[in-house]
Design an enzyme around this catalytic site. Structure first.
Site, mmCIF file in Angstrom:
data_model
loop_
_atom_site.group_PDB
_atom_site.id
_atom_site.type_symbol
_atom_site.label_atom_id
_atom_site.label_comp_id
_atom_site.label_asym_id
_atom_site.label_seq_id
_atom_site.Cartn_x
_atom_site.Cartn_y
_atom_site.Cartn_z
ATOM 1 C CG ASP A 144 -1.740 -1.176 1.579
ATOM 2 O OD1 ASP A 144 -2.492 -2.295 0.625
ATOM 3 O OD2 ASP A 144 -2.374 -1.714 2.456
ATOM 4 N NE ARG A 179 -17.222 -6.250 -23.434
ATOM 5 C CZ ARG A 179 -17.294 -7.433 -23.310
ATOM 6 N NH1 ARG A 179 -15.979 -7.730 -22.852
ATOM 7 N NH2 ARG A 179 -18.231 -8.118 -23.367
ATOM 8 N NE ARG A 283 -18.284 -8.360 -20.228
ATOM 9 C CZ ARG A 283 -19.369 -7.784 -20.184
ATOM 10 N NH1 ARG A 283 -20.041 -6.355 -19.569
ATOM 11 N NH2 ARG A 283 -19.786 -8.445 -21.419
ATOM 12 C CD GLN A 291 -3.764 -4.450 -7.080
ATOM 13 O OE1 GLN A 291 -3.538 -3.653 -6.822
ATOM 14 N NE2 GLN A 291 -4.848 -6.142 -6.329
ATOM 15 N NE ARG A 292 -0.847 -9.616 0.890
ATOM 16 C CZ ARG A 292 -2.019 -9.930 1.234
ATOM 17 N NH1 ARG A 292 -3.253 -8.469 1.597
ATOM 18 N NH2 ARG A 292 -1.965 -10.150 2.552
HETATM 19 O O1 F6P Z 1 -2.726 -3.807 2.864
HETATM 20 C C1 F6P Z 1 -2.100 -4.268 2.953
HETATM 21 C C2 F6P Z 1 -3.647 -5.246 2.196
HETATM 22 O O2 F6P Z 1 -3.804 -6.265 0.575
HETATM 23 C C3 F6P Z 1 -4.445 -4.212 1.462
HETATM 24 O O3 F6P Z 1 -4.336 -3.249 0.332
HETATM 25 C C4 F6P Z 1 -6.110 -5.078 1.439
HETATM 26 O O4 F6P Z 1 -6.759 -3.912 1.946
HETATM 27 C C5 F6P Z 1 -5.584 -5.634 2.325
HETATM 28 O O5 F6P Z 1 -4.338 -5.545 2.991
HETATM 29 C C6 F6P Z 1 -6.743 -7.112 2.490
HETATM 30 O O6 F6P Z 1 -6.368 -7.760 3.358
HETATM 31 P P1 F6P Z 1 -6.278 -8.881 3.081
HETATM 32 O O7 F6P Z 1 -5.451 -10.422 2.855
HETATM 33 O O8 F6P Z 1 -6.777 -9.908 5.293
HETATM 34 O O9 F6P Z 1 -7.576 -9.872 2.854
#
Ligand code: F6P
Length: 365
Positions: A144, A179, A283, A291-292
């Site tokens: 974030d 779209r 859509r 993203q993580r």
């Molecule tokens: O803080 C990282 C984050 O991926 C945020 O961007 C997102 O809102 C949140 O964690 C999602 O949390 P969880 O993994 O508990 O769904």
């Protein structure tokens, strides 16, 4: 405690994971063992492992070959808080401060100092441990990029890269089918991922939590593009963005989490609204946890390695209760007490907002 008194340290990863955590664990462990001859303990599953006394000694070998690996070899937890731990006695569940037990666990293993890798929630607890006399150093992580006091957190660059690549792919299908594609990215209450990925992908509309949008402005903008022969539009929306006068869209509440709110779903609502107002086909795509994940970018590997190395250096120089930061391109540190309870959001005068406006991007305001 004097720096020379440190013989053993522990490292933990708290909160939501992100690419680069393993790179920090590696840098901390290798620096501590090879440069300072310390023993290093790895605490499992963030503060939960500290509460439950789950930790083991990390060897040099265990942290070899993890620089490029996403996630965390130690595991993480974003619902544990040592100062408000859920305990059940009989039928009763209540929140208890178990920080004293955590300190006992550290002492029991002969651990002299703790390196906490985490976001704002982890740093809030780290600051409280520092106040109780624990030798703590924080390392700022999160996709974030919202940790106060540092220009950037590791994990952010990788998330922006992933989001940008996804939006690039969505661009081509948007163009083929004429779209309006609405892509929701993470970021909680800060619009850093949306702003960076939006500008990097040349998105037409970027919606940030910091700039509540007006639906009519977005509809006018995409209709205007249609009229000019641009038969598709790309809208990037941060999960925390909201309509002016409206509320953030909450996907669910995770009971007992330091921040129970989980955002999500605003893209689906906006897609329906734009379709109703303009008749254009829309859509929604929610990028979510992709993203993580994945291997950290070279930028994040460098930042994570520098942060991990600096954290151990600070401890050995006798600095305590600080967060490692990158400020104006230089590694330094600031007191955790200044970070706790604050987040860094996108300022309205950010240079990327100015540049995006100059190239015709709308922020829906
Ligand atoms: O803080 C990282 C984050 O991926 C945020 O961007 C997102 O809102 C949140 O964690 C999602 O949390 P969880 O993994 O508990 O769904």
């Amino acid at each position: 405690m004097k720096a020379k008194g440190i013989k053993s340290i522990a490292v933990m990863t708290g909160g939501g994971d992100c690419p680069g955590l393993n790179a920090v664990i590696r840098a901390v462990t290798k620096t501590a063992i090879a440069k300072f001859g310390l023993e290093v303990w790895g605490i499992e599953d963030g503060f939960l492992g500290l509460i439950e006394d789950r930790m083991h000694v990390l060897s040099y070998n265990e942290v070899s070959n993890i620089l490029t690996v996403g996630g965390t070899i130690l595991g993480s937890c974003n619902v544990s808080n040592p100062f408000k731990h859920r305990v059940t006695v009989g039928k009763m569940t209540r929140a208890k401060d178990v920080s004293g037990d955590c300190i006992k666990n550290l002492k029991g293993h002969g651990i002299d100092a703790l390196i906490c890798i985490g976001g704002d929630g982890t740093m809030a607890s780290a600051a409280r441990f520092a106040k109780k006399g624990v030798s703590v150093i924080g390392v700022p992580k999160t996709i974030d990029n919202d940790v106060y006091g540092t220009d950037v957190t590791f994990g952010f660059n990788t998330a922006v890269t992933t989001a940008t690549e996804a939006i690039d792919k969505i661009h081509t299908t948007a163009s083929s089918h004429h779209r309006v594609m609405i892509i929701e990215v993470m970021g909680r209450y800060a619009g850093w991922i949306a702003l960076h990925a939006g500008v990097a992908s040349g998105s037409d509309v970027i919606l940030l939590p910091e700039m509540p949008y007006r639906l009519d402005k977005i509809c006018d903008f995409v209709c205007g593009r249609s009229k000019r022969g641009k038969r598709f539009s790309i809208v990037v929306i941060a999960e925390g963005a909201r309509e002016k006068g409206g509320r953030m869209v909450v996907a669910k509440k995770v009971a007992h989490s330091p921040d129970p709110i989980r955002l999500g779903g605003v893209a689906n609502i906006l897609a329906m609204q734009i379709n109703e107002q303009t008749g254009l086909e829309c859509r929604a795509v929610v990028l979510g946890h992709v993203q993580r994940g994945g291997t950290p970018t070279p930028f994040d590997r460098l930042l994570a390695t520098s942060f991990g190395h600096t954290a151990v250096e600070l401890l050995m120089r006798g600095i305590r209760g600080h967060l490692v930061v990158l400020k104006d391109g230089r590694l330094s540190s600031i007191p955790l007490s200044r970070v706790a309870g604050r987040i860094k959001t996108v300022p309205r005068n950010h240079h990327l907002i100015k540049a995006a406006l100059a190239v015709g991007t709308s922020f829906g305001v």
